[in-house]
Scaffold this active site. Structure first.
Site, PDB file in Angstrom:
ATOM      1  N   ASP A   1      48.000  38.585  55.845  1.00 16.01           N
ATOM      2  CA  ASP A   1      46.791  37.874  55.419  1.00 16.01           C
ATOM      3  C   ASP A   1      47.163  36.500  54.873  1.00 16.01           C
ATOM      4  O   ASP A   1      46.678  36.086  53.824  1.00 16.01           O
ATOM      5  CB  ASP A   1      46.027  38.694  54.375  1.00 16.01           C
ATOM      6  CG  ASP A   1      44.597  38.207  54.181  1.00 16.01           C
ATOM      7  OD1 ASP A   1      44.063  37.514  55.068  1.00 16.01           O
ATOM      8  OD2 ASP A   1      44.017  38.524  53.124  1.00 16.01           O
TER       9      ASP A   1
ATOM     10  N   LYS B   1      45.448  43.469  37.927  1.00 15.17           N
ATOM     11  CA  LYS B   1      44.592  43.872  39.049  1.00 15.17           C
ATOM     12  C   LYS B   1      44.326  45.364  38.916  1.00 15.17           C
ATOM     13  O   LYS B   1      45.254  46.163  38.829  1.00 15.17           O
ATOM     14  CB  LYS B   1      45.257  43.573  40.386  1.00 15.17           C
ATOM     15  CG  LYS B   1      44.368  43.882  41.584  1.00 15.17           C
ATOM     16  CD  LYS B   1      45.006  43.404  42.881  1.00 15.17           C
ATOM     17  CE  LYS B   1      44.095  43.617  44.062  1.00 15.17           C
ATOM     18  NZ  LYS B   1      44.711  43.109  45.314  1.00 15.17           N
TER      19      LYS B   1
ATOM     20  N   ALA C   1      55.362  46.673  27.741  1.00 14.65           N
ATOM     21  CA  ALA C   1      54.379  45.625  27.449  1.00 14.65           C
ATOM     22  C   ALA C   1      54.905  44.657  26.389  1.00 14.65           C
ATOM     23  O   ALA C   1      54.657  43.449  26.477  1.00 14.65           O
ATOM     24  CB  ALA C   1      53.065  46.245  26.998  1.00 14.65           C
TER      25      ALA C   1
END
Length: 162
Positions: free
Chosen positions: A143, A49, A38
């Site tokens: 998609d 998400k 991080a």
């Protein structure tokens, strides 16, 4: 895959809610301890998400989410949303990706109407480049639609939502 922790991030606004997950605007926590993975993301525009708690126990949904993570991990291309790592905390899967702030092609069409042919050609060229990268890695998007084509502020198209 770089392992991240949810505690590594300060959560901002909700950017989107889908049937299986929520996407948040996040920043690496400035105070306290954060993972080394991080720390390397400080200063990046990030989105996280996270699977909805209600679907974390569904093996089919978690398998699809893990597959999405594996796909993003493999696909590194200027026209594909960048993946930065993820994790699993108490059975809740999540991953961190590049936040793209220019809206979507869908929103552009809704606000501006039909696009000029040079703009369409430029968007199509970028989409084709991203799809070629995906196909080279054995990935079919399944998609492809204007709502999954994200725009940067400098008019680059980023394919997302694998």
């Amino acid at each position: 895959m770089p392992h991240l922790c949810l505690d590594d991030f300060d959560f901002g606004v909700v950017l989107g809610v889908g049937t299986v997950g929520t996407i948040y605007d996040v920043q690496v926590r400035q105070e306290g301890m954060v993972s080394p993975a991080a720390q390397q993301l400080r200063g990046e525009d990030l989105a996280l998400k996270k699977l909805h708690p209600a679907v974390c126990q569904d093996p089919l949904i978690t398998a699809r989410f893990r597959r999405e993570i594996l796909i993003l991990e493999r696909l590194q291309h200027p026209n594909i949303v960048s993946y930065f790592g993820g994790g699993n905390e108490d059975g809740q899967l999540f991953y961190v990706m590049e936040r793209v702030d220019g809206g979507t092609v869908k929103e552009l069409l809704e606000s501006s109407g039909p696009l000029s042919w040079p703009v369409v050609v430029d968007i199509a060229r970028q989409i084709c480049s991203a799809l070629q990268c995906a196909h080279n890695h054995g990935v079919i998007h399944r998609d492809l639609k204007p709502g999954n084509l994200f725009l940067t502020r400098d008019a680059r198209v980023k394919l997302g939502d694998f």
